[in-house]
Design a protein around this motif. Structure first.
Motif, mmCIF file in Angstrom:
data_model
loop_
_atom_site.group_PDB
_atom_site.id
_atom_site.type_symbol
_atom_site.label_atom_id
_atom_site.label_comp_id
_atom_site.label_asym_id
_atom_site.label_seq_id
_atom_site.Cartn_x
_atom_site.Cartn_y
_atom_site.Cartn_z
ATOM 1 N N GLY A 1 0.655 -16.972 60.325
ATOM 2 C CA GLY A 1 1.609 -16.264 59.596
ATOM 3 C C GLY A 1 2.534 -17.289 59.037
ATOM 4 N N ASP B 1 -3.940 -13.411 55.155
ATOM 5 C CA ASP B 1 -2.951 -14.316 54.968
ATOM 6 C C ASP B 1 -2.402 -14.483 53.477
ATOM 7 O OD1 ASP B 1 -0.264 -15.545 55.087
ATOM 8 O OD2 ASP B 1 -1.106 -16.917 56.190
ATOM 9 N N HIS C 1 -3.697 -17.394 51.158
ATOM 10 C CA HIS C 1 -4.227 -18.534 51.852
ATOM 11 C C HIS C 1 -5.713 -18.818 51.860
ATOM 12 C CE1 HIS C 1 -0.647 -20.301 53.825
ATOM 13 N NE2 HIS C 1 -0.175 -19.315 53.466
#
Ligand code: PSU
Ligand code: MN
Length: 304
Positions: free
Chosen positions: A255, A134, A126
């Motif tokens: 998440g 992430d 990410h």
């Protein structure tokens, strides 16, 4: 684990089988287009000579090859979990329903002996991962399990450079169909180089077989760019991706909720354009994936 009869027979006879995930159905698209898409993808795979095996978990049982009613349930039912590797044993033990992500589907495919898997776009690193850490589990399953994944690159909401770096560290060959650069989901191209450009499904199948014959662990990532006529331009989507990411940060989305939130928000911000493109690119991937699975099955057959 419950393997449907058709899939089981095909695997026994060495016929081409293509694995499909269910997170894209339960968390990636709205009802009823998610169900329509899943059924169209299955049809595209059959039309191109292979047998589809959509995976998911029903009452704690891993299903390899859902039927149309089960796909409908996955599209409609509320509260189905998004199941990655870490969630898989919990979902099974607690007898819950679960939609498998790319990482969990790779694991289920391996358990069933399926080597080719089609999806839309894989998870990856990410943006801002240097602070959030992430990084999708998808990249690590690709690095360890012998499953080839056909996708339209990594989702456009991600950091593509970092995603390719992790794939390299994981030892995953990244191969592109015809186009010289890594696909970028809604947009045709990311402009980032790949390891190998191939022009025929047979060429891809030969690499899968060579890797298997060499005993090298892990999978292969096949990048199949969205067809020109359905792809969206960077000018159009990039600003909206920035906006969606900003909103997710403001709302504290983190998440596993991050990807579903961003995909949904992009559909809203584009008035459905990204959903149309997402559907077209998955079907395009199904066509290529089925052809590769057929060539690979043929190579394996000749070997015997
Ligand atoms: N590709 C799509 N739609 C999706 C996904 C992929 O076109 O919904 C799902 C896949 O199941 C993938 C997951 O494994 O998103 C990645 O989630 P995360 O970033 O939390 O690892
Ligand atoms: Mn994540």
């Amino acid at each position: 684990m419950k393997i449907n009869h058709e899939v089981e027979l095909a695997l026994k006879e060495g016929k081409p089988v293509v694995a499909l995930e269910s997170t894209i159905i339960s968390h990636g698209m709205p009802y009823p287009r998610n169900v329509e898409t899943a059924l169209m993808v299955e049809k595209a795979i059959r039309d191109n000579g292979a047998i589809p095996a959509t995976m998911g978990i029903i009452d704690g049982e891993i299903i390899i090859g859902m039927n149309a009613d089960e796909i409908e349930e996955f599209g409609k039912k509320k509260g189905i979990g998004k199941i990655s590797k870490r969630d898989l044993p919990i979902c099974v033990a607690s007898g819950a329903w679960g939609a498998t992500t790319v990482s969990a589907t790779i694991l289920c495919a391996k358990m069933a002996g399926i080597e080719v898997f089609v999806t839309g776009g894989i998870g990856g690193v990410h943006r801002g991962a240097e602070t959030t850490w992430d990084v999708s589990r998808d990249l690590y399953e690709l690095g360890s399990e012998p499953v080839t994944v056909i996708c339209a690159g990594a989702k456009a909401i991600l950091d593509i450079d970092k995603t390719l770096e992790v794939l390299e560290t994981q030892g995953v060959p990244v191969m592109s169909y015809k186009e010289p650069s890594f696909a970028n989901f809604y947009c045709r191209s990311s402009g980032k180089p790949v390891d190998y450009v191939f022009d025929t499904p047979l060429q891809a199948a030969k690499v899968i077989k060579a890797k298997r014959d060499l005993g090298i662990s892990g999978g292969i990532l096949i990048s199949n760019p969205c067809p020109e006529e359905f792809a969206l331009s960077h000018e159009y989507v990039d600003k909206l991706i920035d906006q969606a990411i900003k909103e997710s940060e403001e709302q504290g989305i983190r998440g596993k909720d991050s990807t579903p939130f961003l995909l949904k928000r992009m559909v809203e911000l584009t008035g459905g354009d990204t959903l149309d493109t997402n559907i077209k690119l998955v079907i395009n991937n199904a066509v290529l994936g089925a052809k590769i699975a057929c060539e690979y099955a043929e190579l394996r057959r000749k070997e015997k």
